[in-house]
Design a protein around this motif. Structure first.
Motif, short mmCIF file in Angstrom:
data_model
loop_
_atom_site.label_atom_id
_atom_site.label_comp_id
_atom_site.label_asym_id
_atom_site.label_seq_id
_atom_site.Cartn_x
_atom_site.Cartn_y
_atom_site.Cartn_z
N ARG A 87 0.61 -1.19 0.03
CA ARG A 87 0.11 0.05 0.00
C ARG A 87 0.82 1.22 -0.05
O ARG A 87 0.57 2.53 -0.07
CB ARG A 87 -1.02 -0.12 1.18
CG ARG A 87 -1.99 -1.00 1.05
CD ARG A 87 -2.93 -0.28 0.07
NE ARG A 87 -3.93 -1.42 -0.32
CZ ARG A 87 -5.09 -1.54 -0.85
NH1 ARG A 87 -5.55 -0.02 -1.44
NH2 ARG A 87 -5.74 -2.20 -1.36
N GLY A 88 2.22 1.10 -0.05
CA GLY A 88 3.04 2.31 -0.02
C GLY A 88 3.26 3.06 1.17
O GLY A 88 3.42 4.21 1.28
N GLY A 89 3.36 2.26 2.43
CA GLY A 89 3.47 2.51 3.65
C GLY A 89 2.60 2.33 4.65
O GLY A 89 1.53 2.27 4.55
N PHE A 90 3.12 2.70 5.99
CA PHE A 90 2.03 2.44 7.04
C PHE A 90 1.03 3.25 7.18
O PHE A 90 -0.11 2.83 7.35
CB PHE A 90 2.94 2.61 8.42
CG PHE A 90 1.99 2.46 9.50
CD1 PHE A 90 1.94 0.69 10.15
CD2 PHE A 90 1.46 3.13 10.33
CE1 PHE A 90 1.12 0.60 11.08
CE2 PHE A 90 0.69 2.83 11.38
CZ PHE A 90 0.49 1.79 11.91
N GLU A 91 1.01 4.37 6.84
CA GLU A 91 -0.16 5.35 7.02
C GLU A 91 -1.01 4.85 5.68
O GLU A 91 -2.39 5.03 6.23
CB GLU A 91 0.38 6.75 6.61
CG GLU A 91 -0.90 7.65 6.80
CD GLU A 91 -0.16 9.33 6.34
OE1 GLU A 91 -0.98 10.18 6.51
OE2 GLU A 91 1.02 9.43 6.14
N ALA A 92 -0.67 4.78 4.76
CA ALA A 92 -1.63 4.27 3.71
C ALA A 92 -2.37 2.95 3.90
O ALA A 92 -3.68 2.58 3.76
CB ALA A 92 -1.24 4.23 2.09
N ALA A 93 -1.58 2.10 4.54
CA ALA A 93 -1.92 0.48 4.90
C ALA A 93 -3.12 0.77 5.95
O ALA A 93 -4.09 0.28 5.89
CB ALA A 93 -0.80 -0.08 5.36
N MET A 94 -2.86 1.67 6.95
CA MET A 94 -3.67 1.79 8.37
C MET A 94 -4.98 2.43 7.57
O MET A 94 -6.05 2.16 8.02
CB MET A 94 -3.12 2.78 9.27
CG MET A 94 -3.89 2.57 10.68
SD MET A 94 -4.23 0.95 11.41
CE MET A 94 -2.88 0.59 12.48
N ARG A 95 -4.88 3.56 6.67
CA ARG A 95 -5.91 4.23 6.61
C ARG A 95 -6.87 3.19 5.48
O ARG A 95 -8.17 3.33 5.56
CB ARG A 95 -5.75 5.24 5.34
CG ARG A 95 -6.83 6.33 4.78
CD ARG A 95 -6.36 7.43 4.11
NE ARG A 95 -5.54 8.27 5.00
CZ ARG A 95 -4.08 8.48 4.28
NH1 ARG A 95 -3.68 7.65 3.56
NH2 ARG A 95 -3.39 9.38 4.99
N HIS A 96 -6.22 2.30 4.71
CA HIS A 96 -6.82 1.29 4.20
C HIS A 96 -7.82 0.13 4.94
O HIS A 96 -8.99 0.08 4.80
CB HIS A 96 -6.09 0.45 3.20
CG HIS A 96 -6.78 -0.76 2.39
ND1 HIS A 96 -7.69 -0.38 1.54
CD2 HIS A 96 -6.60 -1.83 2.38
CE1 HIS A 96 -8.12 -1.63 0.90
NE2 HIS A 96 -7.39 -2.70 1.58
N VAL A 97 -7.16 -0.14 6.11
CA VAL A 97 -7.80 -0.62 7.05
C VAL A 97 -9.12 -0.21 7.57
O VAL A 97 -10.19 -0.68 7.81
CB VAL A 97 -6.89 -1.18 8.44
CG1 VAL A 97 -7.81 -1.99 9.49
CG2 VAL A 97 -5.69 -2.16 7.81
N GLY A 98 -8.90 1.10 7.95
CA GLY A 98 -10.27 1.90 8.31
C GLY A 98 -11.36 2.23 7.25
O GLY A 98 -12.44 2.11 7.64
N TYR A 99 -10.66 2.08 6.05
CA TYR A 99 -11.62 2.26 4.97
C TYR A 99 -12.55 0.70 4.87
O TYR A 99 -13.82 0.89 4.64
CB TYR A 99 -11.12 2.59 3.62
CG TYR A 99 -11.82 2.80 2.51
CD1 TYR A 99 -12.25 3.77 1.91
CD2 TYR A 99 -12.43 1.68 1.77
CE1 TYR A 99 -12.75 4.16 0.69
CE2 TYR A 99 -13.19 1.77 0.77
CZ TYR A 99 -13.66 3.00 0.12
OH TYR A 99 -14.45 3.25 -1.03
N MET A 100 -11.97 -0.17 4.89
CA MET A 100 -12.51 -1.53 5.06
C MET A 100 -13.42 -1.92 6.16
O MET A 100 -14.15 -2.80 6.13
CB MET A 100 -11.46 -2.44 4.67
CG MET A 100 -10.80 -2.51 3.39
SD MET A 100 -11.69 -2.57 1.87
CE MET A 100 -12.33 -4.25 1.84
N ALA A 101 -13.38 -1.15 7.05
CA ALA A 101 -14.32 -1.26 8.20
C ALA A 101 -15.85 -0.60 7.85
O ALA A 101 -16.78 -1.31 8.37
CB ALA A 101 -13.68 -0.59 9.47
N ALA A 102 -15.80 0.09 6.98
CA ALA A 102 -17.27 0.60 6.79
C ALA A 102 -18.03 -0.47 5.99
O ALA A 102 -19.22 -0.37 6.34
CB ALA A 102 -16.98 2.06 5.92
#
Length: 205
Positions: A87-102
C-alpha cells in the motif's frame, strides 16, 4: 496543536504497546471493525488473514458482538504492517484498514438504516456519526464540529483508534454516498485524542 508524532512513530511497535497499556477490560468494540481489517488483508492471501486472527486471539469475529479493544489494536497493527509494502507505507495501509471497516458496518441492519434515513445527504450522515460511535464502542467521545456547509471536524477523545482509521472510514462513507471532491485529513492531538477534518463538493444523483 497536533502531537509531534510522525507516521514512522505511529507505526512503531512501541506505539501499539502504549495504546494497549492505556486500555482496560471494559474498553470494547463491535466485531464488524475486526472483519473490516480481515477484509483489508484478504488481498494478501489466507496466511495474512490467519496472522490477524491469531493477533486478535480469535478464530472469527461476529459483527455486533463486543470484543476487547486491545484485540482490535493488535489486529489492525498486524494488518497495517502486513499491508504497508503493497500500500505504499504504514499510513496508507492503516487508512485502508479503516476504509474497509465501513462496508461490514453499512451492510448491517443499523448501517442500512442510516443510509436509508439520510438519503445520500452527507451532512445528515456525518451528523449521525457520534451516535454510531457510541453504539460501536464502549469508550471515549465523538463530536462533529461544522466549519462550513460542506466541511467540518470529527473530534474523538479517549479513543484508542489511530486517526488514520477514522480517515479511512470517513472516505468509505463518502464513497458509499457517491460524494465527489472529498478531502479528509487527520492528526493525533492528544494521548488518545484525534482531529479529522473533512470537506466535499457534490453528491452524484
Amino acid at each position: 496543536m497536533a502531537l509531534n508524532l510522525d507516521t514512522k512513530d505511529l507505526g512503531a511497535r512501541q506505539e501499539l504497546e502504549r495504546r494497549l497499556a492505556l486500555a482496560t477490560p471494559s474498553d470494547t468494540m463491535r466485531g464488524f471493525f475486526f472483519n473490516g481489517a480481515l477484509a483489508a488483508v484478504r488481498e494478501l492471501g489466507d496466511e495474512a488473514v490467519k496472522h490477524c486472527l491469531e493477533a486478535g486471539g480469535e478464530t472469527s469475529f461476529t459483527g455486533f458482538f463486543r470484543y476487547p479493544v486491545t484485540a482490535y489494536l493488535r489486529v489492525i497493527y498486524t494488518a497495517a504492517w502486513l499491508l504497508q509494502e503493497a500500500r505504499g507505507g504504514f499510513e496508507a495501509a492503516m487508512r485502508h484498514v479503516g476504509y474497509m471497516a465501513a462496508p461490514p458496518y453499512l451492510a448491517s441492519a443499523v448501517g442500512r438504516a442510516l443510509l436509508l434515513v439520510n438519503q445520500k445527504n452527507p451532512r445528515l450522515l456525518i451528523n449521525s456519526q457520534p451516535t454510531a460511535y457510541r453504539a460501536a464502542v464502549s469508550y471515549g467521545e465523538c463530536e462533529i464540529v461544522w466549519t462550513g456547509p460542506q466541511s467540518g471536524l470529527l473530534l474523538t477523545r479517549h479513543d484508542f483508534m489511530p486517526h488514520l482509521i477514522h480517515q479511512g472510514a470517513l472516505l468509505a462513507l463518502f464513497d458509499a454516498m457517491g460524494t465527489r471532491n472529498v478531502r479528509v485529513d487527520g492528526h493525533q492531538v492528544g494521548a488518545l485524542d484525534n482531529e479529522v477534518s473533512f470537506s466535499w463538493g457534490e453528491t452524484r444523483s
